[in-house]
Design an enzyme around this catalytic site. Structure first.
Site, PDB file in Angstrom:
ATOM      1  CD  GLU A  41      94.438  30.129  48.875  1.00  0.00           C
ATOM      2  OE1 GLU A  41      94.367  28.949  48.333  1.00  0.00           O
ATOM      3  OE2 GLU A  41      94.928  30.141  50.223  1.00  0.00           O
ATOM      4  NE  ARG A  44      97.447  19.870  50.500  1.00  0.00           N
ATOM      5  CZ  ARG A  44      96.248  20.128  50.114  1.00  0.00           C
ATOM      6  NH1 ARG A  44      96.327  21.170  49.113  1.00  0.00           N
ATOM      7  NH2 ARG A  44      95.162  19.769  50.579  1.00  0.00           N
ATOM      8  CE  LYS A  86      94.154  21.408  53.679  1.00  0.00           C
ATOM      9  NZ  LYS A  86      93.213  22.815  53.737  1.00  0.00           N
TER      10      LYS A  86
HETATM   11  N1  PXG Z   1      93.046  27.072  49.660  1.00  0.00           N
HETATM   12  C1  PXG Z   1      93.148  26.855  51.096  1.00  0.00           C
HETATM   13  C2  PXG Z   1      93.288  27.922  51.945  1.00  0.00           C
HETATM   14  C3  PXG Z   1      92.479  25.745  51.531  1.00  0.00           C
HETATM   15  O1  PXG Z   1      92.424  25.500  52.965  1.00  0.00           O
HETATM   16  C4  PXG Z   1      92.092  25.035  49.322  1.00  0.00           C
HETATM   17  C5  PXG Z   1      92.467  26.076  48.919  1.00  0.00           C
HETATM   18  C6  PXG Z   1      91.807  24.067  48.232  1.00  0.00           C
HETATM   19  O2  PXG Z   1      92.752  22.931  48.504  1.00  0.00           O
HETATM   20  P1  PXG Z   1      92.327  21.414  48.011  1.00  0.00           P
HETATM   21  O3  PXG Z   1      93.716  20.700  48.132  1.00  0.00           O
HETATM   22  O4  PXG Z   1      91.331  21.000  48.970  1.00  0.00           O
HETATM   23  O5  PXG Z   1      92.060  21.295  46.783  1.00  0.00           O
HETATM   24  C7  PXG Z   1      91.820  24.371  50.794  1.00  0.00           C
HETATM   25  C8  PXG Z   1      91.295  23.475  51.197  1.00  0.00           C
HETATM   26  C9  PXG Z   1      87.187  22.451  55.620  1.00  0.00           C
HETATM   27  C10 PXG Z   1      88.004  21.975  54.433  1.00  0.00           C
HETATM   28  O6  PXG Z   1      87.018  21.600  56.556  1.00  0.00           O
HETATM   29  C11 PXG Z   1      89.144  23.003  53.934  1.00  0.00           C
HETATM   30  C12 PXG Z   1      89.714  22.649  52.792  1.00  0.00           C
HETATM   31  C13 PXG Z   1      89.450  21.246  52.201  1.00  0.00           C
HETATM   32  C14 PXG Z   1      88.557  20.643  52.790  1.00  0.00           C
HETATM   33  C15 PXG Z   1      87.715  21.022  53.777  1.00  0.00           C
HETATM   34  O7  PXG Z   1      86.881  23.807  55.934  1.00  0.00           O
HETATM   35  N2  PXG Z   1      90.852  23.549  52.395  1.00  0.00           N
END
Ligand code: PXG
Length: 323
Positions: free
Chosen positions: A182, A50, A149
């Site tokens: 989301e 990703r 991301k």
């Molecule tokens: N939507 C968004 C906008 C994200 O930033 C997810 C969904 C979930 O994706 P994953 O691949 O993690 O299942 C994310 C993930 C933080 C932090 O430090 C942010 C994320 C993941 C871990 C830590 O705020 N974002």
């Protein structure tokens, strides 16, 4: 704490980047948040894929091959000698003169932080969250694709601020058409009549790694899964709701915009999937330590090596004491 910064492992106090880094000046870059449990990095390959996909979309060349960056990440985690934690992998456009032109930055910067993360309290996992829908919309497909991301999280931060102003920990973001996209850093799921529903990536959802894992676990458990447009109405009348993300893992949602979801408790499918998810995170993944680490076989070619692991490290390990 040791931080990886452009080819070196440095002490936290020395992990400094230039004020001319375009990641700082313009939010120009991409990142991943990755968890490791019990000495294994969960879904490492998916996160690396990703990251490289995000970089490709914003025309950012990651100045390291995927295999080498994966090795650098494992080396960084190993250097910090923790078995459970959170990895933040950040690639910025790099240092360049003022002006948004990415051509001003000859080389991207790479930062790897291996730390701890705790998103919600134990109580919240047990009792579920109250959330709101917020006014800030998920970025449009017509702008930076929301599947990237990127280091631009201000929309999500605005949404988080709205949640906190409403006295709740999280907010549901709609897309421009008014469908559920989301939450601020988590994907959204709901259950109705035994089927698991989640918005498609085309609705503005990030292709969450946890989301993908939960979809797989649900399918394995014989629960039908539908990726479909969802409205606030659908959510209010759902049987169960929950969020997923690397940080939060999986957490139930029991109230949305003052509407209590079902009986106001995390539901049975939510609890069953959380149990399966926790089992999976603790038993699978890329080993960080030990013989079974496939990466250990190639560690002689590693871009960095912890001095504790190898006396002939060919990348400098800088500590404050060295300065
Ligand atoms: N939507 C968004 C906008 C994200 O930033 C997810 C969904 C979930 O994706 P994953 O691949 O993690 O299942 C994310 C993930 C933080 C932090 O430090 C942010 C994320 C993941 C871990 C830590 O705020 N974002």
């Amino acid at each position: 704490m040791k931080i990886y910064l452009d080819g070196q492992l440095v002490d936290e106090a020395d992990a400094k980047i230039s004020v001319f880094d375009h990641g700082l000046l313009y939010g120009d870059g991409v990142f991943e948040g990755i968890r490791f449990y019990n000495g294994r990095v969960f879904k490492l390959e998916e996160h690396m894929d990703r990251l490289y996909d995000s970089a490709k979309v914003i025309c950012l060349d990651i100045p390291m091959a995927k295999a080498d960056l994966t090795q650098a990440l494992l080396d960084t985690v190993r250097a910090n000698e923790e078995r459970d934690g959170y990895i933040r992998l950040v690639i910025t456009r790099g240092v360049g003169d003022l002006g948004i032109n990415p051509k001003l930055c000859p080389k991207g910067s790479i930062i790897i932080i291996s730390a701890k993360i705790k998103m919600y309290s134990e109580e919240m996992y047990r009792d579920g969250l109250e959330i709101i829908t917020c006014a800030t919309r998920r970025t449009s497909q017509a702008a930076v694709p929301p599947a990237v991301k990127s280091l631009n999280y201000l929309n999500n931060i605005m949404a988080k601020i709205e949640a906190h102003q409403a006295g709740v920990p999280e907010a549901l973001m709609l897309n421009e058409a008014g469908y559920i996209a989301e939450c601020t850093a988590d994907n959204f799921f709901m259950i109705k009549g035994g089927t698991l529903f989640t918005p498609p990536v085309s609705a503005g959802a990030l292709r969450g790694i946890t989301r993908g894992t939960i979809i797989d676990l649900a399918e394995e458990a014989g629960i039908p899964v539908k990726e479909t447009e969802l409205t606030r109405y659908d959510v209010f009348v759902a049987d169960e709701c929950f969020l997923t993300g690397t940080g939060a893992e999986m957490v139930g949602v029991v109230k949305v915009d003052s509407r209590v979801i079902a009986d106001g408790q995390p539901g049975p499918i939510t609890r069953m999937l959380l149990e399966k998810f926790r089992q999976l995170t603790r038993s699978t993944g890329t080993p960080i330590f030990g013989e079974e680490n496939p990466a250990a076989d190639v560690s002689a070619d590693s871009p960095i090596r912890d001095q504790a692991e190898a006396s002939h490290s060919h990348v400098e390990v800088v500590t404050a004491a060295d300065r």
